[in-house]
Write a protein that holds these residues in place. Structure first.
Motif, PDB file in Angstrom:
ATOM      1  N   TYR A  36       0.857  -1.197   0.000  1.00  0.00           N
ATOM      2  CA  TYR A  36       0.000   0.000   0.000  1.00  0.00           C
ATOM      3  C   TYR A  36       0.884   1.235   0.000  1.00  0.00           C
ATOM      4  O   TYR A  36       1.833   1.341   0.795  1.00  0.00           O
ATOM      5  N   CYS A  38       0.756   5.517   0.001  1.00  0.00           N
ATOM      6  CA  CYS A  38      -0.101   6.700   0.145  1.00  0.00           C
ATOM      7  C   CYS A  38       0.034   7.575  -1.097  1.00  0.00           C
ATOM      8  O   CYS A  38       1.139   7.906  -1.522  1.00  0.00           O
ATOM      9  N   ASN A  76      -3.771   5.140  -3.055  1.00  0.00           N
ATOM     10  CA  ASN A  76      -5.042   5.857  -2.926  1.00  0.00           C
ATOM     11  C   ASN A  76      -4.971   7.238  -3.572  1.00  0.00           C
ATOM     12  O   ASN A  76      -3.892   7.808  -3.742  1.00  0.00           O
ATOM     13  N   CYS A 225      -6.977   5.931   4.589  1.00  0.00           N
ATOM     14  CA  CYS A 225      -5.968   4.961   4.129  1.00  0.00           C
ATOM     15  C   CYS A 225      -6.148   3.604   4.808  1.00  0.00           C
ATOM     16  O   CYS A 225      -6.056   2.566   4.160  1.00  0.00           O
ATOM     17  N   HIS A 250       0.392  10.378  10.380  1.00  0.00           N
ATOM     18  CA  HIS A 250      -0.505   9.630   9.482  1.00  0.00           C
ATOM     19  C   HIS A 250      -0.371   8.112   9.620  1.00  0.00           C
ATOM     20  O   HIS A 250      -1.354   7.411   9.884  1.00  0.00           O
ATOM     21  N   HIS A 251       0.847   7.594   9.480  1.00  0.00           N
ATOM     22  CA  HIS A 251       0.999   6.134   9.513  1.00  0.00           C
ATOM     23  C   HIS A 251       0.866   5.573  10.931  1.00  0.00           C
ATOM     24  O   HIS A 251       0.382   4.464  11.123  1.00  0.00           O
ATOM     25  N   GLU A 254      -2.703   5.226  11.294  1.00  0.00           N
ATOM     26  CA  GLU A 254      -3.212   4.084  10.509  1.00  0.00           C
ATOM     27  C   GLU A 254      -3.032   2.784  11.287  1.00  0.00           C
ATOM     28  O   GLU A 254      -3.915   1.934  11.320  1.00  0.00           O
TER      29      GLU A 254
END
Ligand code: AMP
Ligand code: ZN
Length: 481
Positions: A36, A38, A76, A225, A250-251, A254
């Motif tokens: 995956y 971003c 994404n 995400c 962000h991660h 996640e």
């Protein structure tokens, strides 16, 4: 007997941000890697800083395939966040109409940069139901709560592993966050908690909102995400990538969302690329210190020249962007192209058997370097060393046609990963009247008519070509602009 080197014999070691160690990639599902990445926020044209990250991910993708794995990559499209909503409401159009031109431009740009297409490009607006479902799970587990402002927040204190990626301590975060409390964030239980669902504010959001069990609003960016990665790739994936600025929060968020929902490890390896910088600052829209790909194409550079520039520095090293650097990349690429062209023009069969072992060794060094956390500098050095050695044999007329074919096919192998070389005989694009003029000029020389020969040479030059003498006679070469 020299066995041909098999790139599939090499494993891939990647630096995992979470463990701060190089780790061998061992896919969860046999040979199939789930990755995956971003993707862009499609409120404007991507700049070449963004593309540095996408080119790192493309190099990783191509290396994974080169080493014999299969891959499913998801990238994404963030078509839903504060910036796309502001753009759409200010222009009084739907979010789809606002983001569509930037999505189209993004795909044009990745093609120009020879970035291979991922298997899937989900847009956040197509997965709202999955995001709502995740929020419901987190609410039921008591990990999420509704703030006084009607937004839904994630309580980071309920996830003991919070900080496992960025190695930040929870109490440090609370201290950092307390500064924010002074401003306006009274609505959460803890200032470091992050938003899962943003309640609609008509003045800010206009009519852009989605219905949900917790009221009108929209999902937070981090949740987008998590939901898309898990919906498309499954609850556990092999590699998750992004630029280093995505690592926190962000991660980290996640991981917190996904793992709290499923109880399973979300991503095995986290790989982050360092920034493209300008004068020691991150290239970014907000600082105004950016170039889009289109800016550089307008200046006469090509997509693969920009690709080469962004590719040639190891992904974990910051890369300082300068025009001189771009010119140097252009020059290096020309060396590769000239070498290939030289090989394509060899017609004689004087092979000595010295070429193939050199190719084998270069392929081995190249592959092992890439397997070692994408060590691109060593991989490129293997190619340039090979070129130097083959050129030395060429000057001694020791490279025959079958050798040259082996050289070209090795260069094609390198190019499966690099995506920067061209294998067309440039001659094929030379206008016929110039090819005829070259024959006439050679005839004039045979006739010792030097005045006519010089005149034709000048005419050819006026049309942008130089006459070059090679082992196989004369050819025309385009004058670089
Ligand atoms: P954004 O569109 O801002 O969400 O960014 C898309 C991707 O580009 C993310 O993975 C960012 O980390 C990355 N990115 C943004 N700026 C830079 C930069 N200057 N250098 C490298 N990557 C960047
Ligand atoms: Zn993301």
């Amino acid at each position: 007997m020299n066995q041909p080197f098999n790139p599939k014999s090499v494993s891939l070691q990647l630096f995992n941000t979470a463990t701060r160690k190089k780790e061998k990639l061992v896919p969860l599902n046999n040979n199939k890697v789930l990755m995956y990445t971003c993707g862009p926020t499609v409120y404007n044209f991507a700049h070449i800083g963004n593309f540095r990250t996408y080119i790192f991910e493309d190099l990783l993708r191509r290396t994974i395939k080169f080493l014999g794995f299969e891959i499913t990559q998801v990238m994404n499209l963030t078509d839903l966040d504060d910036k796309t909503i502001t753009g759409a409401t200010e222009n009084n159009i739907s979010i789809y109409d606002y983001t569509r031109p930037y999505i189209e431009a993004f795909f044009e740009d990745i093609d120009t940069l020879h970035i291979e297409r991922a298997e899937k490009y989900p847009a956040a607006t197509d997965y709202i139901d999955d995001m709502i479902e995740m929020i419901e799970i987190l609410l039921n587990k008591g990990i999420a709560y509704q703030g006084t402002d009607k937004c839904i927040y994630y309580s980071i204190s309920k996830f003991p592993n919070y900080g496992c990626l960025s190695h930040l301590k929870l109490d440090e975060l609370q201290v950092g966050a307390s500064e924010r409390i002074i401003h306006d964030e009274y609505d959460k239980e803890n200032a470091a908690d992050f938003v899962l669902w943003k309640a609609c504010e008509p003045e800010r959001d206009g009519n852009i909102f989605w219905e949900s069990p917790f009221g009108k609003g929209r999902p937070g960016w981090h949740l987008e995400c998590s939901a898309m990665a898990m919906k498309i790739l499954g609850e556990s994936i092999d590699i998750h990538c992004g630029g280093i600025d995505n690592m926190f929060p962000h991660h980290e968020n996640e991981i917190a969302q996904s793992e709290a929902c499923t109880g399973k490890k979300f991503a095995q390896i986290w790989a982050h690329s360092e920034h493209l910088i300008v004068d020691n600052k991150k290239m970014s829209k907000s600082l105004g210190n950016f170039y889009t790909l289109r800016n550089l194409l307008e200046k006469g550079y090509s997509g693969i020249q920009v690709r080469y520039l962004l590719l040639q520095t190891h992904y974990k090293t910051q890369l300082n962007f300068t025009m001189e650097g771009l010119d140097a990349a252009k020059h290096s690429l020309k060396r590769l192209d000239d070498f290939i062209l030289r090989m394509l023009h060899i017609n004689h069969e004087h092979s000595t058997g010295k070429v193939v072992p050199i190719l084998n060794e270069a392929l081995k060094e190249f592959t092992e370097a890439l397997g070692d956390d994408l060590n691109i500098s060593v991989a490129l050095a293997a190619i340039y060393d090979m070129i130097r050695e083959i050129n030395a044999l060429y000057d001694l007329q020791l490279v025959g046609k079958s050798d040259a074919e082996a050289v070209v096919s090795t260069m094609k192998k390198f190019n499966e990963v690099l995506g920067v070389m061209s294998f067309e005989k440039v001659e094929d694009s030379i206008p016929q009247h110039l090819k005829d003029a070259l024959i006439a000029r050679n005839q004039a020389r045979t006739n010792k008519d030097w005045a006519l020969s010089d005149k034709i040479r000048d005419q050819i030059k006026a049309e942008g070509y130089l006459i070059e003498d090679t082992q196989n006679g004369t050819t025309l070469k385009k004058i670089e602009g």
